[in-house]
Design a protein around this motif. Structure first.
Motif, PDB file in Angstrom:
ATOM      1  N   ALA A 401       9.321 -56.690 -69.094  1.00 29.05           N
ATOM      2  CA  ALA A 401      10.007 -57.510 -68.086  1.00 29.05           C
ATOM      3  C   ALA A 401      11.371 -56.949 -67.716  1.00 29.05           C
ATOM      4  CB  ALA A 401      10.154 -58.946 -68.604  1.00 29.05           C
ATOM      5  N   PHE A 402      11.965 -56.140 -68.590  1.00 29.65           N
ATOM      6  CA  PHE A 402      13.339 -55.693 -68.378  1.00 29.65           C
ATOM      7  C   PHE A 402      13.549 -54.971 -67.045  1.00 29.65           C
ATOM      8  CE2 PHE A 402      16.819 -52.615 -68.768  1.00 29.65           C
ATOM      9  CZ  PHE A 402      17.866 -53.466 -69.094  1.00 29.65           C
ATOM     10  N   PRO A 403      12.682 -54.027 -66.650  1.00 30.79           N
ATOM     11  CA  PRO A 403      12.911 -53.335 -65.365  1.00 30.79           C
ATOM     12  C   PRO A 403      12.846 -54.274 -64.159  1.00 30.79           C
ATOM     13  CG  PRO A 403      11.362 -52.112 -66.743  1.00 30.79           C
ATOM     14  CD  PRO A 403      11.528 -53.458 -67.371  1.00 30.79           C
ATOM     15  N   LYS A 404      12.292 -55.465 -64.337  1.00 30.68           N
ATOM     16  CA  LYS A 404      12.170 -56.429 -63.240  1.00 30.68           C
ATOM     17  C   LYS A 404      13.403 -57.325 -63.123  1.00 30.68           C
ATOM     18  CE  LYS A 404       7.192 -56.551 -64.147  1.00 30.68           C
ATOM     19  NZ  LYS A 404       6.049 -57.383 -64.626  1.00 30.68           N
ATOM     20  N   ARG A 405      14.358 -57.149 -64.034  1.00 25.50           N
ATOM     21  CA  ARG A 405      15.566 -57.984 -64.006  1.00 25.50           C
ATOM     22  C   ARG A 405      16.333 -57.752 -62.711  1.00 25.50           C
ATOM     23  NH1 ARG A 405      20.339 -57.517 -68.478  1.00 25.50           N
ATOM     24  NH2 ARG A 405      18.677 -58.201 -69.940  1.00 25.50           N
ATOM     25  N   ASP A 406      16.720 -58.824 -62.036  1.00 27.15           N
ATOM     26  CA  ASP A 406      17.521 -58.760 -60.813  1.00 27.15           C
ATOM     27  C   ASP A 406      18.996 -58.837 -61.216  1.00 27.15           C
ATOM     28  OD1 ASP A 406      18.884 -59.133 -58.439  1.00 27.15           O
ATOM     29  OD2 ASP A 406      17.463 -60.597 -57.620  1.00 27.15           O
ATOM     30  N   LYS A 407      19.684 -57.708 -61.159  1.00 27.39           N
ATOM     31  CA  LYS A 407      21.072 -57.669 -61.626  1.00 27.39           C
ATOM     32  C   LYS A 407      21.993 -58.588 -60.844  1.00 27.39           C
ATOM     33  CE  LYS A 407      20.792 -52.980 -63.547  1.00 27.39           C
ATOM     34  NZ  LYS A 407      21.338 -51.598 -63.520  1.00 27.39           N
ATOM     35  N   SER A 408      21.602 -58.869 -59.608  1.00 27.93           N
ATOM     36  CA  SER A 408      22.447 -59.758 -58.793  1.00 27.93           C
ATOM     37  C   SER A 408      22.400 -61.202 -59.295  1.00 27.93           C
ATOM     38  CB  SER A 408      22.008 -59.711 -57.324  1.00 27.93           C
ATOM     39  OG  SER A 408      20.733 -60.322 -57.154  1.00 27.93           O
ATOM     40  N   LYS A 409      21.384 -61.513 -60.099  1.00 28.95           N
ATOM     41  CA  LYS A 409      21.256 -62.879 -60.638  1.00 28.95           C
ATOM     42  C   LYS A 409      21.858 -63.021 -62.035  1.00 28.95           C
ATOM     43  CE  LYS A 409      17.070 -64.420 -58.193  1.00 28.95           C
ATOM     44  NZ  LYS A 409      15.695 -64.952 -58.370  1.00 28.95           N
ATOM     45  N   VAL A 410      22.297 -61.908 -62.611  1.00 33.97           N
ATOM     46  CA  VAL A 410      22.807 -61.966 -63.990  1.00 33.97           C
ATOM     47  C   VAL A 410      24.185 -62.613 -64.015  1.00 33.97           C
ATOM     48  CG1 VAL A 410      23.544 -60.617 -65.979  1.00 33.97           C
ATOM     49  CG2 VAL A 410      21.457 -59.990 -64.748  1.00 33.97           C
ATOM     50  N   HIS A 411      24.301 -63.650 -64.821  1.00 35.81           N
ATOM     51  CA  HIS A 411      25.563 -64.389 -64.942  1.00 35.81           C
ATOM     52  C   HIS A 411      25.668 -64.861 -66.396  1.00 35.81           C
ATOM     53  CE1 HIS A 411      28.880 -67.001 -63.455  1.00 35.81           C
ATOM     54  NE2 HIS A 411      28.484 -67.776 -64.461  1.00 35.81           N
ATOM     55  N   ILE A 412      26.289 -64.053 -67.239  1.00 37.67           N
ATOM     56  CA  ILE A 412      26.430 -64.387 -68.661  1.00 37.67           C
ATOM     57  C   ILE A 412      27.855 -64.880 -68.913  1.00 37.67           C
ATOM     58  CG2 ILE A 412      26.310 -63.535 -71.029  1.00 37.67           C
ATOM     59  CD1 ILE A 412      24.449 -61.311 -70.020  1.00 37.67           C
ATOM     60  N   PRO A 413      28.023 -66.143 -69.298  1.00 33.03           N
ATOM     61  CA  PRO A 413      29.373 -66.632 -69.599  1.00 33.03           C
ATOM     62  C   PRO A 413      29.989 -65.844 -70.759  1.00 33.03           C
ATOM     63  CG  PRO A 413      27.813 -68.455 -69.457  1.00 33.03           C
ATOM     64  CD  PRO A 413      27.004 -67.184 -69.477  1.00 33.03           C
TER      65      PRO A 413
END
Length: 634
Positions: A401-413
């Motif tokens: 699943a990792f290559p499918k990660r959308d970096k624009s959606k990543v929001h880690i507090p």
């Protein structure tokens, strides 16, 4: 009237939660708080416990104009039946967990499962000694006898008490239960058993008694509820904890990291969520293997990061030091960070909403238990006899699943706290030099006034983590040592209350003891089945002093509780002699008789009782007064 809009800042005291909730509002992701708002106001009959659906002549709702259901049951009967049905469900949940561990342990003992092993032989011998098993035999022979006694507690058909209860409960408390049985028979002429005979039998009988036309006496119903809860606390939960320690290792002191900030922006993030370490231990082991780490790097990640949520988190952090991403309320928010490759779940406290939410991201929502199916999940059946193989498949699914990660959606507090954890009974006694004497002396000298055990859920009806943290701070300030489990433990870890620096928030006496032992004044004792650790510790203190648990300066609390398991936990603590605080109020308000039994009458019968209070500071005052009153006996 619909529930009013509550500002996001009023929903939680956790800055990471507030951060992601703002994102959820902006992106219109649905959360547990949104669903609560739509469900409000809740049915007043359900809140009061006076709605009965136990037969198809109803549903029946009790009011002043209709004080009896179609069958003639009044409010006290209906409230009692509803309460112990919830208790039975909670006991069944914990005990089914315990059964899975006992079955696996038996397979390991008979060398039928090569994917697991006995990790802690010393703990096995300690358990065996309590059960009267000869510890001079070969390890696997000892294990076979322990397994036989554990499995018997789920199904033996004699009238004798549970093997584990007889082996672990302190002497004076067993006398109290026996005297209560005799007193009830003398007063009523009816046999009302208190000591559980087997775990499944008490849960089954609970369900039988509450069907239409069986037990219609509130006292009789509630007494059987006590019996069922004891089958959980001194049975199913205790078996789970003890045998998990034998299989996976007894926790010891270590430092971990807590909150959503433990997620990695450049690694494969796998979250284990639920309650059973039979699964999570294997997932952690597979993920940390060199083979899987290399596969993750081949997929473009820098490695694999495993984190936990809810009580599975407590299991793997206590034993392996795995970071915890949050407590139960964080499960949706973790997915909303956009950085989770796999949410791997087993049983209990898992939102069915996760399947729908995961579709908005690349996250693989993986269910693993044939007891727990979820819409929208990828189901990978976990088979204990093929545990390593299944765990590898789960980890590989996350890597894919990792290559499918959308970096624009990543929001880690960027919110993380450190916490000192791993306080099993064995670790506590080890720090005390092998005996409870130093702790007893500290209590007798007044350096520690008493101990409060907190069992925690999360409930969106209560500001997230607020009661947990406010009550804990107030108690340690009053020189009261706080121990606990479950989502409270994660709340305290996230809030920084399990750091050594927290000693400065404690009263002078408690601070001095904690500095001497190099521990925080707030001790993490494990997952919700590990409430049994608190029972065992209380039993050790009681036996050392040759008193009953009810004589000790101990109090329990279940703030922010929400699950049926908490009904069982609270009841087995009360049945063991510990006063227990609850908030929110349980659904018993429709029967003043039941309320009086649980808050007053039960004091004389069992020594423990329930009390309800919505203000953390007032709760701490009540607890301190209870402790001070009990201290007079010393």
């Amino acid at each position: 009237m619909a529930r009013k809009e509550i500002p996001i800042e009023e929903l939680s005291i956790d800055p990471a939660v507030i951060d992601v909730l703002k994102l959820a509002k902006e992106k219109e992701y649905e959360t547990v708080w949104d669903r609560l708002k739509r469900q409000s106001p809740h049915c007043k009959f359900g809140v009061q416990g006076v709605c009965c659906r136990n037969c198809i002549m109803g549903p029946c709702r009790i009011t002043e104009k209709t004080p009896r259901g179609v069958c003639g049951a009044d409010a006290s009967v209906i409230v009692s039946r509803n309460l112990i049905r919830a208790l039975a469900a909670g006991a069944a949940a914990h005990s089914d967990h315990g059964r899975a561990v006992a079955v696996l342990f038996n397979e390991v003992a008979h060398e039928e499962n090569q994917d697991y092993r006995i990790t802690d032989e010393a703990k096995l011998k300690a358990v065996a000694k309590r059960l009267g098993v000869d510890t001079e035999k070969p390890i696997l022979e000892i294990a076979k006898e322990v397994a036989a006694q554990a499995l018997a507690d789920f199904g033996k058909q004699d009238e004798k008490a549970l093997n584990f209860l007889k082996a672990y409960a302190p002497s004076k408390r067993k006398e109290t239960w026996q005297k209560l049985e005799e007193a009830l028979f003398s007063q009523t002429g009816k046999k009302m058993g208190v000591l559980p005979r087997n775990i499944d039998r008490e849960v089954t009988e609970c369900m039988h008694r509450t069907t239409m036309g069986v037990d219609n006496d509130a006292v009789s119903l509630l007494i059987h509820g006590v019996r069922t809860a004891l089958a959980d606390g001194w049975g199913g939960s205790l078996i789970a904890t003890e045998l998990q320690d034998v299989l996976f290792g007894t926790p010891n002191k270590k430092t971990i990291r807590a909150n959503l900030g433990v997620l990695s922006k450049d690694k494969v993030n796998i979250i284990v969520h639920g309650h059973e370490p039979i699964l999570s231990e294997q997932v952690v082991e597979a993920a940390m293997s060199e083979e899987m780490q290399q596969k993750a790097k081949q997929a473009g990640a820098k490695g694999i990061n495993v984190a936990g949520i809810c009580c599975t988190a407590n299991e793997v952090l206590m034993r392996r030091g795995v970071p915890v991403a949050g407590n139960m309320i964080h499960q949706e928010l973790a997915i909303m960070t956009g950085a989770v490759e796999a949410m791997v779940v087993d049983v209990q406290c898992i939102f069915p909403a996760l399947g729908r939410l995961a579709k908005c991201f690349h996250t693989q929502f993986i269910s693993t238990s044939d007891r727990a199916r979820f819409p929208g999940a990828v189901h990978i059946q976990f088979d204990e006899k093929r545990a390593r193989e299944t765990a590898r498949k789960i980890v590989e699914t996350a890597i894919e699943a990792f290559p499918k990660r959308d970096k624009s959606k990543v929001h880690i507090p960027g919110v993380v706290a450190e916490a000192v954890v791993g306080f099993s009974v064995e670790e506590i006694l080890n720090m005390l030099g092998g005996s409870p004497k130093p702790l007893v002396d500290a209590i007798l000298e007044g350096k520690i006034k008493g101990v409060v055990g907190i069992v925690g859920c999360n409930n969106p009806k209560v500001k997230h983590d607020s009661f947990h943290i406010a009550l804990t701070k107030e108690l340690i300030k009053r020189d009261i040592l706080v121990i606990g489990t479950g989502c409270w433990a994660i709340a305290a870890a996230k809030a920084g209350l399990m750091q050594l620096q927290t000693q400065e928030l404690a009263g002078e006496g408690l601070k001095a003891v904690c500095k001497l032992l190099e521990i925080p004044p707030v001790l993490h004792m494990g997952s919700c089945v590990d409430c049994s650790r608190m029972l065992v510790l209380a039993g050790a203190l009681a036996d050392y002093l040759k008193v009953d648990i009810s004589d000790l300066p101990l109090v329990g609390s279940a703030p922010e509780w929400m699950t049926e398991k908490a009904v069982s936990i609270g009841t087995y603590f009360v049945a063991s002699g510990v006063p227990v605080h609850l908030w929110p109020a349980p659904p018993i308000g429709g029967s003043p008789e039941v309320g009086h039994i649980l808050t007053e009458t039960i004091k004389d019968l069992l020594g423990g009782y329930f009390f309800v209070e919505e203000d953390p500071q007032k709760t701490a005052e009540i607890m301190e007064n209870i402790i001070l009153e009990k201290r007079k006996a010393f």
